[in-house]
Design an enzyme around this catalytic site. Sequence first.
Site, PDB file in Angstrom:
ATOM      1  N   THR A  60       0.856  -1.179   0.000  1.00 18.46           N
ATOM      2  CA  THR A  60       0.000   0.000   0.000  1.00 18.46           C
ATOM      3  C   THR A  60       0.893   1.230   0.000  1.00 18.46           C
ATOM      4  OG1 THR A  60      -0.122   0.346   2.406  1.00 18.46           O
ATOM      5  CG2 THR A  60      -1.589  -1.325   1.462  1.00 18.46           C
ATOM      6  N   CYS A  61       0.266   2.418   0.026  1.00 19.52           N
ATOM      7  CA  CYS A  61       1.077   3.634   0.039  1.00 19.52           C
ATOM      8  C   CYS A  61       1.849   3.785   1.336  1.00 19.52           C
ATOM      9  CB  CYS A  61       0.188   4.856  -0.195  1.00 19.52           C
ATOM     10  SG  CYS A  61      -1.131   5.039   1.035  1.00 19.52           S
ATOM     11  N   ARG A  63       2.831   0.957   3.371  1.00 17.58           N
ATOM     12  CA  ARG A  63       3.611  -0.206   3.788  1.00 17.58           C
ATOM     13  C   ARG A  63       3.816  -1.165   2.629  1.00 17.58           C
ATOM     14  NH1 ARG A  63       2.110  -2.043   8.393  1.00 17.58           N
ATOM     15  NH2 ARG A  63       0.700  -0.323   8.851  1.00 17.58           N
ATOM     16  N   SER A 118      -1.689   1.380  11.777  1.00 19.13           N
ATOM     17  CA  SER A 118      -1.934   2.315  10.679  1.00 19.13           C
ATOM     18  C   SER A 118      -1.564   3.747  11.058  1.00 19.13           C
ATOM     19  CB  SER A 118      -3.403   2.276  10.255  1.00 19.13           C
ATOM     20  OG  SER A 118      -3.738   1.022   9.718  1.00 19.13           O
ATOM     21  N   PRO A 124     -10.291   1.701   8.650  1.00 20.38           N
ATOM     22  CA  PRO A 124     -10.827   0.434   8.153  1.00 20.38           C
ATOM     23  C   PRO A 124     -10.284  -0.004   6.795  1.00 20.38           C
ATOM     24  CG  PRO A 124     -12.416   2.191   7.781  1.00 20.38           C
ATOM     25  CD  PRO A 124     -11.257   2.807   8.522  1.00 20.38           C
ATOM     26  N   GLN A 125      -9.675   0.919   6.019  1.00 24.18           N
ATOM     27  CA  GLN A 125      -9.265   0.566   4.662  1.00 24.18           C
ATOM     28  C   GLN A 125      -8.225  -0.543   4.628  1.00 24.18           C
ATOM     29  OE1 GLN A 125      -9.536   3.721   5.704  1.00 24.18           O
ATOM     30  NE2 GLN A 125     -11.183   4.545   4.438  1.00 24.18           N
ATOM     31  N   GLY A 198     -12.648  21.860  -5.142  1.00 23.07           N
ATOM     32  CA  GLY A 198     -11.261  21.423  -5.047  1.00 23.07           C
ATOM     33  C   GLY A 198     -11.148  20.002  -5.572  1.00 23.07           C
ATOM     34  N   GLU A 201      -6.262  15.978  -2.091  1.00 23.71           N
ATOM     35  CA  GLU A 201      -6.382  14.768  -1.271  1.00 23.71           C
ATOM     36  C   GLU A 201      -7.541  14.853  -0.295  1.00 23.71           C
ATOM     37  OE1 GLU A 201      -3.691  12.250   1.971  1.00 23.71           O
ATOM     38  OE2 GLU A 201      -2.744  13.719   0.647  1.00 23.71           O
ATOM     39  N   ILE A 203     -10.349  16.637  -0.437  1.00 28.15           N
ATOM     40  CA  ILE A 203     -11.637  16.527  -1.126  1.00 28.15           C
ATOM     41  C   ILE A 203     -11.850  15.101  -1.621  1.00 28.15           C
ATOM     42  CG2 ILE A 203     -12.858  17.199  -3.233  1.00 28.15           C
ATOM     43  CD1 ILE A 203     -13.132  19.186  -0.967  1.00 28.15           C
TER      44      ILE A 203
END
Length: 456
Positions: A60-61, A63, A118, A124-125, A198, A201, A203
């Site tokens: 992921t971004c 890890r 996290s 939760p993602q 906008g 990130e 938004i």
Amino acid sequence: MYPNPPSDRPQRRLLALGLSHQTAPVALREKVAFAADRHAQSLHALLRRPGVEEAALVSTCNRTEIYCCVAAGAEGEPARWLAETHGLDGETLRQCLYQHEDAAAVRHLFRVAIGLDSLVLGEPQILGQVKDAWQLAHDAGGLRTGLDRLFQHGFAVAKRVRTDTGIGAHPVSVAFAGVRLAQQVFTDIREATVLLIGAGETIELAARHLVELKARRLLVANRTLENAQTLASRIGGYALSLDDLRKHLPEADIVISATAAREPILYRADLAHALRVRRHRPMFVLDLAVPRDIAEDVATLEDVFLYTVDDLDQVIEDNLRSRREAAQQAEAIVDLQVEHFLGWWRAADRQGLIRTIRAHAERERDAVLARAEQMIAQGKPPEDALRYLANTLTNKLLHAPSASLRAAAQRGDVELFRAAEQLFAGAEPAAEDSAELSTDKAPHEPQHPQETRRTG
């Protein structure tokens, strides 16, 4: 003979290794990330390394992690593979790399799946991302019983934590807090039209939350129309330029703005006009920008509920405090579930020994049974064959453990006797059996019925 007793060292090791936002800067995390279209290829390459039996990749971004099952002695192989795959100096990677083994690896996966590791506590993602990693590893043939069972157990633990604690019950980001606040104003957000001003990130994060809540209609306004179109296409919304903002403003039940503008984008007159067109149906306006996008005096309009980022700070801190309390409960659940999984893992790691013992016993049984059947075929009485079968098989199966116990008695090994008492609990030998166990030799095949009766 029975197989040699197992050593205390496990035959297989569970590993969790990688780097995350806690140990490595984004520049390094970018280098070790695995592209989605090369995920399966990377897994196959890892599984070809010596001693690597099972593997899954989480990328992921925040890890990049490897979860694997390796043969004892191959614990360093995944880290070497990771460095070689990305062309990194091993020492540079080691400075940011963490590696957990066995119980620590189990604990790490459970904490990651729950969101305890996290950037945003309890988000939760990450559980969805871990499930995706499990599915990819499953499809690529990277999972067998051990690692598959670990991931499945991790999903169950995460579900239990979210059910039994409040770790996921409160918003912790500005965007999430703002959307939840809007949800309180509009009891059914599924009937609301939302105008997002906008395309950055903040938004985008707010838009994702709104999509999850099934907001009826999303409008995205941005100075650069192309950026608005890009975001709108991802969320199923409608893009417009800032020049068209005032024309569409009356359609909005909810306005969320977060731009880098130095001056306000909307003024009191803009909102007043929109309210007249809406016949004064209320509007929720959330200004997440610093400097502010919405003029301060908009708050004086009776049917506008205006909130700024400062209004959310206390909400976020209160919710973080609540999550931290829930995290303590989650850690207690993790501790218990780690022990439960390790109990299964230790038993599974000894299945080879159990299978060997059973196979040995079955070979002895088949050999003695064949001889007993041969005796009957040669005309010997069936009762003689049965006695031979019972006596010979009993002595063959108990000869090795009896010899081991006598040797343990000679050297004063009390622990082995205690283990034997647990293993054979309730198996009190009869007097004649005790006499039989006093010899090391298996009985000879009986030659005469009288001899058989004497020795039976």
